[in-house]
Each structure stands twice: as structure tokens, then as C-alpha cells.
Design an enzyme around this catalytic site. Sequence first.
Site, PDB file in Angstrom:
ATOM      1  N   ARG A 185       0.909  -1.252  -0.037  1.00  0.00           N
ATOM      2  CA  ARG A 185      -0.263   0.124  -0.044  1.00  0.00           C
ATOM      3  C   ARG A 185       1.083   1.133  -0.085  1.00  0.00           C
ATOM      4  O   ARG A 185       0.548   2.320  -0.361  1.00  0.00           O
ATOM      5  CB  ARG A 185      -1.019  -0.009   0.971  1.00  0.00           C
ATOM      6  CG  ARG A 185      -1.833   1.426   1.349  1.00  0.00           C
ATOM      7  CD  ARG A 185      -3.056   0.931   2.169  1.00  0.00           C
ATOM      8  NE  ARG A 185      -2.785   0.436   3.366  1.00  0.00           N
ATOM      9  CZ  ARG A 185      -2.502   0.852   4.645  1.00  0.00           C
ATOM     10  NH1 ARG A 185      -1.897   2.377   4.530  1.00  0.00           N
ATOM     11  NH2 ARG A 185      -2.241   0.124   5.633  1.00  0.00           N
ATOM     12  N   TYR A 244     -16.506  15.272 -15.574  1.00  0.00           N
ATOM     13  CA  TYR A 244     -16.845  13.594 -15.472  1.00  0.00           C
ATOM     14  C   TYR A 244     -18.022  13.480 -14.212  1.00  0.00           C
ATOM     15  O   TYR A 244     -17.722  14.106 -13.217  1.00  0.00           O
ATOM     16  CB  TYR A 244     -15.638  12.626 -15.283  1.00  0.00           C
ATOM     17  CG  TYR A 244     -16.034  11.302 -14.992  1.00  0.00           C
ATOM     18  CD1 TYR A 244     -16.944  10.652 -15.700  1.00  0.00           C
ATOM     19  CD2 TYR A 244     -15.615  10.728 -13.372  1.00  0.00           C
ATOM     20  CE1 TYR A 244     -17.398   9.470 -15.287  1.00  0.00           C
ATOM     21  CE2 TYR A 244     -15.903   9.732 -13.172  1.00  0.00           C
ATOM     22  CZ  TYR A 244     -16.874   8.866 -13.967  1.00  0.00           C
ATOM     23  OH  TYR A 244     -17.271   7.749 -13.635  1.00  0.00           O
ATOM     24  N   ASP A 268      -7.319  17.020 -15.376  1.00  0.00           N
ATOM     25  CA  ASP A 268      -7.460  15.720 -15.668  1.00  0.00           C
ATOM     26  C   ASP A 268      -7.379  15.421 -17.232  1.00  0.00           C
ATOM     27  O   ASP A 268      -8.077  16.207 -18.135  1.00  0.00           O
ATOM     28  CB  ASP A 268      -9.021  15.549 -15.416  1.00  0.00           C
ATOM     29  CG  ASP A 268      -9.525  13.953 -15.643  1.00  0.00           C
ATOM     30  OD1 ASP A 268      -8.765  13.407 -16.289  1.00  0.00           O
ATOM     31  OD2 ASP A 268     -10.196  13.647 -14.984  1.00  0.00           O
ATOM     32  N   LYS A 294      -8.596   4.337 -19.075  1.00  0.00           N
ATOM     33  CA  LYS A 294      -8.924   4.748 -20.267  1.00  0.00           C
ATOM     34  C   LYS A 294      -7.650   4.332 -21.385  1.00  0.00           C
ATOM     35  O   LYS A 294      -7.210   3.383 -21.468  1.00  0.00           O
ATOM     36  CB  LYS A 294      -9.173   6.064 -20.262  1.00  0.00           C
ATOM     37  CG  LYS A 294     -10.459   6.334 -19.271  1.00  0.00           C
ATOM     38  CD  LYS A 294     -11.703   5.794 -19.391  1.00  0.00           C
ATOM     39  CE  LYS A 294     -12.738   5.488 -18.382  1.00  0.00           C
ATOM     40  NZ  LYS A 294     -12.523   6.356 -17.078  1.00  0.00           N
TER      41      LYS A 294
END
Length: 412
Positions: free
Chosen positions: A59, A112, A184, A209
Site C-alpha cells: 500500500r 466527469y 484531468d 482509459k
Amino acid sequence: MTKTYKHIETATIHAGKIKDEQFGSLTTPIYQTSTFVFDNAEQGGDRFAGEASGYIYSRLGNPTVRQLELKVAQLEGMEDAAATATGMGAVSAALLTNLSAGDHLIASKALYGCSYSLIRHQLTRFGIEVSFVDMTVNGAIENAIKANTKVIFAETPINPNLDVIDLDMLGNVANKHNLISIVDNTFLSPILQQPGKFGIDIVIHSATKYLNGHGDVVAGIVCSSQEMIEQIKLTVLKDIGATMSPHDAWLILRGLKTLAIRVKQHCKSAQIVAEYLQSHPKVKQVYYPGLEDHPGYPYMGTQMLGAGGVIGFEINGGIDDGKTMINATRLFSIAVSLGDAESLIQHPASMTHSPYSPEERQEAGISDGLIRIAVGLEHVDDIIADLDQALSRVPQLAKQIGVTNQKIADCA
Ligand code: PLP
């Protein structure tokens, strides 16, 4: 320090690579481990204290994930990067690291859907003040700045209406007022646009994407200065826990090797599809910055080297005819997401942008009749043939069976 490459096509393949000294593996090994073994207690303590280098726990960092971070940072021309479990993990990490209760955030009014929802419904619960502005309007950002403004957040081209925001203006305004700018860059990828070149402080991606490109991963990444990335990793990401798995990092590393050729093909086909749609008598409006009459067209070749693979359009007749057309497609998959080999079609108002209320969508300029397609890597003639048959059969089918939301089976 990793080797830097002059051409981005070469960097997508080689940047960030850490030589496998043990076995000489050509590709990056997947370090599929949750934790890392210390030689002794002192070494463990030193690593936790930041006094010795080395991995601790996945992590907090993982060698496969690190190679991805180094590669994407180089592609974006930024110093460093932090990989995240999803694109929303990246958006959250960037915003939560830089905002506290009492701060003010200026966000683009169209975003978005889940980025909008995070800002509108979650950040405000924690005492963060938000203004949504139309960043395509001259002076709109500066007019919204207050004494407590800390961050400007935008995406360009905007999902889903493809509006383009002037990155040079955004970077300059942020710099002038000492604000942190976040962009973004999901829709274009670093192949077509590198916001860092315009002074943007933080660049984020839904790596789900184009970066991955194969529809088999959800992931994200944040790129920035080394100092900012350290802050993001050590103050928020490790505690929120939205970090990337080594296997996902490996898949994205694999996908990135073809990013340049994929993106160029997506652009080439999308341009042809956009022009086809624009000339179709049943299409009312096409939103694609590669079209000369699009307001974002002047940014082509300067801010953005291509318009990407996503097109928005509206057909004559409204939402129900639009849905009927979506249902009539055969090659297209009715699915959200973009940047995959498969062409995808969806209805933002009822899908990706459903976190907006109808009034908020209207305010943001997201029309209820908008259809969004992500042009895939199939032959462009096949993509157009599918759109053509879907558009041509809609009125006839709609008349026969009434407006339907079901896949029209006999189109197959
Ligand atoms: N940013 C943009 C522009 C997106 O289109 C998406 C998802 O569609 C996201 C962020 C969120 O990414 P993810 O779905 O990987 O969390």
C-alpha cells in the site's frame, strides 16, 4: 533517476524500466506481494523512519507500481507520479491533499459525473467551499477567486461535451494568484497533450482509459513535482488506501507500449467518424474539437496535438430517438468508458453524468440528448457502417415497436 527519452513513442516502451539484475527479464516482473521482508528489526525501523530506502508494504509502494509511476511521470514531463486504484482515487488524492475545511475550490462546471459528485456532494460535507465556473469564458476563473481559494480543477476536453479549456490561461491564472492547478488529462493522454507544459501543477488520469487501453483494468495516476507526490503519497494516499495493485500496474505497463500508435489511430478514425456524423442529415450537432467549427479547434496543434477518440453528438428527434439509435448499434458496445480497442456508445445524461441533477446538467451545458461515442480500433469503415445502419433504421424501428430501451435484437 530513470533515463529520459527524446521521443514519447520510445518513452512509452522504455521509460521507468528498472533492470532485472537477477534474471534479465525483458518485461517488468509482477511483484505480487503484500509485504516486504526486512533483514532485521533495525532495517524495518529505518525504512519506516525514512532513513533507509527499500519497500515496506505494497500500500506504501511496490516495485512494479513504481515502474509505472516513473514511466507515466516521464510521459507527462513531470517529476514524479503516484499510481492509484482508480481514476477517482487519483482525483480524490489530488483534491484531498490540497484542500482543508474553510478552503475554496474553483471547478469547471462540466466534469466527469463522479468528479462533479465528489466535489459537489462530498468535499462540501467537509467544509470545503466550491464554485463551478464556465472556464471557456474569458475572465471567469479570475472572477471566482476569493481570499480562501486554494485550488482550480478542470478537465479538457471536457467529458462529455468536449469543450476545450485554455491551459495556458489556466496555468497563468493559477500562477498569478498562487493557486494549485489540477487538470484531468484522461481524454487525450500525454501523446496528445501535456498540461505540465502550460504550468499546470498536477496532471491526473483515469488510467482505465487510453493509458491501459484494453478495457481490463480500473486505475488512476497523479503526476506532479516530487514534493507534491511525496505529500500525496504520505499524507493522503497511504491513509485513504486507494493505491494500485501490482498486477494492474503490469497490465498498464503492457498497454502503454502501444499507447502512441493506439492514440494516433483513435484520432484518425474519430476525425473520419466526426466528419461522417456532421454530414449526416439525421444528426443535429457534433461535438469534436477536430472539426473546424468546434470552439476548441483553434487549440489543435498548439495545446493539443489531436482531438482524441471521443465524440459527442445529438440526433434530430430528441432523447428517445437517441436511445433507439444506441440500441440499434451492433458493432458498438453499449458501455461507459473510453480508450479501449472496442468502440463504445453511451448516453451521458442517464449513465456517466447521472450524478448531475437535470437542472445541474442543464447549467453545466450537458444536453439530455447527447450521445457519447468512444471510437475504437476497429476498421473505420466498419465503425461508420454500424453508425449508418443504426441511424438509418431508427425511425422505421421506432415506428414499428415504439420507443424502446432494449437492444433491438433483429438488427444482428
Ligand atoms: N476522469 C475522467 C475524465 C473520466 O472520464 C473518468 C471515468 O470515466 C474518471 C476520471 C474516473 O476514472 P475511473 O473510472 O478510473 O475511476
